[in-house]
Structures are given as structure tokens and as C-alpha cells.
Motif scaffolding. Structure first.
Motif, mmCIF file in Angstrom:
data_model
loop_
_atom_site.group_PDB
_atom_site.id
_atom_site.type_symbol
_atom_site.label_atom_id
_atom_site.label_comp_id
_atom_site.label_asym_id
_atom_site.label_seq_id
_atom_site.Cartn_x
_atom_site.Cartn_y
_atom_site.Cartn_z
ATOM 1 N N ASN A 144 0.907 -1.345 0.044
ATOM 2 C CA ASN A 144 -0.053 -0.074 0.145
ATOM 3 C C ASN A 144 0.836 1.286 0.046
ATOM 4 O O ASN A 144 2.216 1.130 0.106
ATOM 5 C CB ASN A 144 -1.032 -0.029 1.214
ATOM 6 C CG ASN A 144 -0.219 -0.061 2.402
ATOM 7 O OD1 ASN A 144 0.962 0.205 2.784
ATOM 8 N ND2 ASN A 144 -0.849 -0.458 3.540
ATOM 9 N N MET A 145 0.439 2.409 -0.250
ATOM 10 C CA MET A 145 1.033 3.448 -0.384
ATOM 11 C C MET A 145 0.955 4.439 0.748
ATOM 12 O O MET A 145 -0.119 5.074 1.288
ATOM 13 C CB MET A 145 0.585 4.476 -1.490
ATOM 14 C CG MET A 145 1.430 5.292 -2.013
ATOM 15 S SD MET A 145 2.872 4.740 -2.803
ATOM 16 C CE MET A 145 3.663 6.394 -3.169
ATOM 17 N N ARG A 146 2.005 4.400 1.600
ATOM 18 C CA ARG A 146 1.939 5.104 2.969
ATOM 19 C C ARG A 146 3.277 5.827 2.788
ATOM 20 O O ARG A 146 3.929 6.179 2.043
ATOM 21 C CB ARG A 146 1.811 4.305 4.116
ATOM 22 C CG ARG A 146 0.752 3.531 4.223
ATOM 23 C CD ARG A 146 0.380 2.341 5.193
ATOM 24 N NE ARG A 146 0.475 3.095 6.588
ATOM 25 C CZ ARG A 146 0.570 2.357 7.764
ATOM 26 N NH1 ARG A 146 0.504 1.061 7.676
ATOM 27 N NH2 ARG A 146 0.407 2.854 8.751
ATOM 28 N N GLY A 147 3.820 6.459 3.957
ATOM 29 C CA GLY A 147 5.009 7.171 4.180
ATOM 30 C C GLY A 147 6.172 6.611 3.431
ATOM 31 O O GLY A 147 6.865 7.179 2.851
ATOM 32 N N GLY A 148 6.446 5.276 4.116
ATOM 33 C CA GLY A 148 7.677 4.680 3.334
ATOM 34 C C GLY A 148 7.548 4.535 2.107
ATOM 35 O O GLY A 148 8.696 4.535 1.329
ATOM 36 N N ILE A 197 20.314 0.915 -2.151
ATOM 37 C CA ILE A 197 19.681 1.784 -1.341
ATOM 38 C C ILE A 197 18.341 1.058 -0.831
ATOM 39 O O ILE A 197 17.771 0.851 -1.428
ATOM 40 C CB ILE A 197 19.274 2.949 -2.026
ATOM 41 C CG1 ILE A 197 20.433 3.910 -2.453
ATOM 42 C CG2 ILE A 197 18.516 4.077 -0.759
ATOM 43 C CD1 ILE A 197 20.027 5.034 -3.254
ATOM 44 N N SER A 198 18.249 0.870 0.404
ATOM 45 C CA SER A 198 17.313 0.187 1.039
ATOM 46 C C SER A 198 16.333 1.295 1.970
ATOM 47 O O SER A 198 17.059 2.121 2.814
ATOM 48 C CB SER A 198 17.805 -0.788 2.165
ATOM 49 O OG SER A 198 18.736 -0.364 3.270
ATOM 50 N N SER A 199 15.122 0.949 1.929
ATOM 51 C CA SER A 199 14.504 1.797 2.577
ATOM 52 C C SER A 199 13.512 1.001 3.565
ATOM 53 O O SER A 199 12.919 -0.029 3.283
ATOM 54 C CB SER A 199 13.048 2.379 1.612
ATOM 55 O OG SER A 199 11.820 2.873 1.980
ATOM 56 N N GLU A 200 13.881 1.145 4.924
ATOM 57 C CA GLU A 200 13.807 0.275 5.826
ATOM 58 C C GLU A 200 12.986 0.408 6.910
ATOM 59 O O GLU A 200 13.138 1.663 7.598
ATOM 60 C CB GLU A 200 15.328 -0.290 6.233
ATOM 61 C CG GLU A 200 15.346 -1.265 7.321
ATOM 62 C CD GLU A 200 14.975 -2.648 7.162
ATOM 63 O OE1 GLU A 200 13.830 -2.847 6.320
ATOM 64 O OE2 GLU A 200 15.753 -3.632 7.351
ATOM 65 N N SER A 201 12.132 -0.450 7.370
ATOM 66 C CA SER A 201 11.565 -0.310 8.733
ATOM 67 C C SER A 201 11.109 -1.824 8.851
ATOM 68 O O SER A 201 10.569 -2.251 9.859
ATOM 69 C CB SER A 201 10.335 0.518 8.925
ATOM 70 O OG SER A 201 9.140 0.212 8.054
ATOM 71 N N GLY A 202 11.674 -2.857 8.489
ATOM 72 C CA GLY A 202 11.502 -4.156 8.333
ATOM 73 C C GLY A 202 12.475 -4.868 7.899
ATOM 74 O O GLY A 202 13.717 -4.077 7.593
ATOM 75 N N CYS A 226 16.661 4.636 6.935
ATOM 76 C CA CYS A 226 15.802 4.041 8.007
ATOM 77 C C CYS A 226 14.738 4.852 8.497
ATOM 78 O O CYS A 226 14.951 5.872 9.031
ATOM 79 C CB CYS A 226 16.874 3.564 9.013
ATOM 80 S SG CYS A 226 16.167 2.600 10.568
ATOM 81 N N HIS A 227 13.393 4.163 8.371
ATOM 82 C CA HIS A 227 12.354 4.933 8.940
ATOM 83 C C HIS A 227 12.359 4.710 10.506
ATOM 84 O O HIS A 227 11.719 5.289 10.841
ATOM 85 C CB HIS A 227 10.941 4.377 8.029
ATOM 86 C CG HIS A 227 11.208 4.583 6.832
ATOM 87 N ND1 HIS A 227 11.050 5.644 6.054
ATOM 88 C CD2 HIS A 227 11.407 3.529 5.868
ATOM 89 C CE1 HIS A 227 11.104 5.414 4.708
ATOM 90 N NE2 HIS A 227 11.719 4.222 4.605
ATOM 91 N N THR A 228 12.705 3.339 10.767
ATOM 92 C CA THR A 228 12.887 3.250 12.027
ATOM 93 C C THR A 228 13.149 1.718 12.434
ATOM 94 O O THR A 228 12.984 0.984 11.320
ATOM 95 C CB THR A 228 11.368 3.195 12.963
ATOM 96 O OG1 THR A 228 11.602 2.937 14.319
ATOM 97 C CG2 THR A 228 10.221 2.510 12.504
ATOM 98 N N PRO A 229 13.985 1.323 13.202
ATOM 99 C CA PRO A 229 14.448 0.273 13.584
ATOM 100 C C PRO A 229 12.808 -0.502 14.018
ATOM 101 O O PRO A 229 12.019 0.141 14.579
ATOM 102 C CB PRO A 229 15.067 0.082 14.815
ATOM 103 C CG PRO A 229 15.819 1.413 14.805
ATOM 104 C CD PRO A 229 14.998 2.350 14.036
#
Length: 353
Positions: A12-16, A97-102, A119-122
Motif C-alpha cells: 500500500n502507499m504510505r509514508g515509506g 539503497i534500502s528503504s527500511e523499517s522491516g 531507516c524509517h525506524t528500527p
């Protein structure tokens, strides 16, 4: 340079996903790797490629997508994702480049490649909010968390070994990265479409302008909609909850609101920036990303405790002051896509050199 963009899952289309889209604009020839590419996120044109295409990029999935309901509910296979991540074929890529919160950063990095993790968050459910998720889980969820949390924490810490540079989406997240991973990071705030939300819009057809407060965002527990509702009921104020609305409808609601009420703790929080772009001030809980996006006393107010009384006091103080919409709009421009691209490009150019 041959570039790979990594994202935990595209469902889905969210912030990440908006950050990933911005990265895609910076690297239009890049390929995207993810655990699952849901149908709702696929381009209409069908072309050759294991995971189809998204925003014009070829998308390649891990084996998670081939498992039962893997594309609909990839989170159910979280314990398998470290293995699935290491199985991704990234040979030949120069920049990752990793877009990461998982669990997507734990790749087998190609020889000679550079890996930058935005990193969006650990992972909240493993670290800072583990107890909250455990408390709200059902019996099966509690059992799964007991069984797999130690293993997943170990794998998450191990996954940082492939990362050459961490970029955090806020100073709040940078502190988490340092505390949990023991790694330094540079902060680049995510891009917000401030131009769209600052565009002139007609007033809401069924609402008098500045006659209501607004809550926007998913109705999940940590966002504390319950707190906003209780405070507005106690004070006899009207609260509009923007749920399941289009961006155009949300823009109209922002523009007509007296203020946005933002009572949760967010890693960054795009919603307060969107509201300010529309000229609307923010009443926010004074913790997390809001401290970086709202200027206290100028574009909004903070309340210091997540209680009805504290929020009511902030609303009362807010109503006793005058607010300048122009200040809100100017502040929001710090988070424009242009600023994101400029800051990220400087970092990447330095790393590559």
C-alpha cells in the motif's frame, strides 16, 4: 552506476512508499527488490519481470511472494524474511539503497557495492513498542512473539553489518539507531508534497471554515485518536476524523480546520507537515518527530502528557492566541521533495567519491 532500491514490502502507499517513490525519481533506471509486490501497487501495463513494474521500475520479489497469501499479508512470514532477504540476487549492482523499517537491509552485499540504508525506524514490534504489540496481540500472536522475537532481534542486529551508511528520517529515529544498532546516522527528513497541500482549495461544502479540529491518519492505537476524541467531547469542540478520504479531500479538510490535533508519537509524521503546508497550525504531543516539524508557539503548540487534561489545556491555550497561516506554510517548505533530493544527493555523492 547500476542501482538497486530495496523496500520491505510494496502492498500500500504510505509514508515509506512515498520515500521509495522519491528515490525512484532520483534513480529512474534503478530496479526495485521487495518481499512482496501487491496487485494494488502494480503498474497497469504488464511487462516481463518476476514482480511486474511499479512507477516504471522493474520489481523483483523474494520467495515470500510465492507463499500462500504472501502478497496480501507478507508480515505473517516475518520469521522467514532474513533468509529470504539473503537469497535476493543483487550481483552486478554498484549502489544499493534500502528503504527500511522491516527486514530488508540484511542482504548479501555485492562485492565492491555501497549499501546506504534510509531507516524509517528500527522495527517497532521488535524493539521500542514490543510490549505494546504483545499486549494487544491475540493468543496466537503472543505465542509467535515469544517464539520468534529473540531470533528476529539477533537477525536484525546482524543485518546492520551489510550497511555502509545509515540515514535516519528524524533525530528521534537517529537516537534509536544509535541505541539499538550502535551506529551513527545522518538525518534527512522524508519528502512531503507541500506544493500540493498548499494549493488553494474551496472550503469544505458541509463544514464552516475554522469551525472544527481535525485528526488525520490511520486509526491505530499508538496514534491516540481516543485522546483527541475525549478532549474534544469534554470541551464541546467538533472533531473531524479524516478516514478513508482521498488526498484532494484531505487537502480541503486541512485548509478548513482550526488546527490539526496530533496526539500520538511518530517516528517523523508527515501529517503535521501537510497541515502546515495548508496553513493550518498543529496541536501535538511533545515527543517524537513532531518536535522537528512543528515550531512551538509559532506554527503550533505542544502538550506534555498524553492525558485528556493536558490536551484540553493545550487547546484552551491555542484558542487564546493568534496564528499566522503564512508561518505554517513557510515552515512546511523545509520538508519539500527538493530539499530531500538535495540533501540525499550530497550524502550519496560524498559516499560514492
Amino acid at each position: 552506476m547500476k542501482t538497486a532500491l530495496l523496500h520491505y514490502w510494496l502492498t500500500n502507499m504510505r509514508g515509506g512508499e512515498k520515500v521509495l517513490a522519491a528515490l525512484g525519481k532520483m534513480f529512474p533506471e534503478a530496479d526495485v527488490f521487495t518481499h512482496a509486490h501487491g496487485k494494488a501497487m502494480r503498474d497497469e501495463v504488464k511487462v516481463k519481470g518476476e514482480g511486474g513494474r511499479w512507477n516504471g521500475h522493474s520489481v523483483y520479489e523474494s520467495f515470500i511472494a510465492s507463499l500462500p497469501l504472501g502478497r496480501r499479508h507478507p508480515q505473517a512470514y516475518l520469521p522467514l524474511m532474513p533468509l529470504a532477504t539473503r537469497a535476493l540476487k543483487l550481483d552486478g549492482y554498484d549502489l544499493v539503497i534500502s528503504s527500511e523499517s522491516g527486514p530488508i537491509k540484511g542482504i548479501r552485499k555485492p562485492a565492491g557495492a555501497r549499501h546506504v540504508c534510509y531507516c524509517h525506524t528500527p522495527m517497532r514490534y521488535l524493539w521500542d513498542m514490543h510490549d505494546d504489540y504483545y499486549r494487544d496481540a491475540g493468543p496466537v500472536g503472543k505465542l509467535a512473539m515469544k517464539l520468534f522475537t529473540p531470533y528476529l532481534r539477533k537477525e536484525d542486529l546482524k543485518s546492520t553489518e551489510s550497511v555502509d551508511r545509515f540515514i535516519a528520517n528524524s533525530h528521534f529515529v537517529a537516537e534509536r539507531i544509535k541505541r539499538i544498532y550502535g551506529r551513527d546516522s545522518v538525518v534527512v527528513h522524508p519528502p512531503v508534497d507541500v506544493e500540493f497541500f498548499s494549493s488553494p482549495v474551496p472550503p469544505p461544502s458541509s463544514l464552516m471554515p475554522r469551525s472544527y479540529y481535525l485528526f488525520a491518519g490511520a486509526n491505530v492505537k499508538y496514534k491516540r485518536l481516543d485522546l483527541a476524541e475525549a478532549a474534544c467531547v469534554k470541551m464541546g469542540r467538533r472533531l473531524v476524523v479524516a478516514k478513508g478520504v482521498s488526498d484532494e479531500e484531505l487537502r480541503t479538510l486541512y485548509a478548513g480546520a482550526r488546527a490539526l490535533i496530533f496526539p500520538g508519537i511518530e517516528d517523523f509524521g508527515i501529517v503535521p507537515v501537510e497541515a502546515q503546508a495548508a496553513g493550518t497550525p498543529v496541536i501535538a504531543f511533545g515527543k517524537g518527530g513532531a518536535l522537528e516539524t512543528v515550531k512551538d508557539g509559532e506554527t503550533g503548540l505542544f502538550f506534555r502528557e498524553q492525558t485528556v487534561e493536558s490536551l484540553c489545556n493545550a487547546i484552551e491555550e491555542f484558542e487564546g492566541r493568534n496564528w499566522d497561516s503564512a508561518n505554517c506554510h513557510v515552515n512546511s517548505m523545509r520538508f519539500s521533495p527538493h530539499e530531500f533530493e538535495h540533501k540525499l544527493s550530497d550524502i550519496l555523492n560524498t559516499d560514492i567519491k
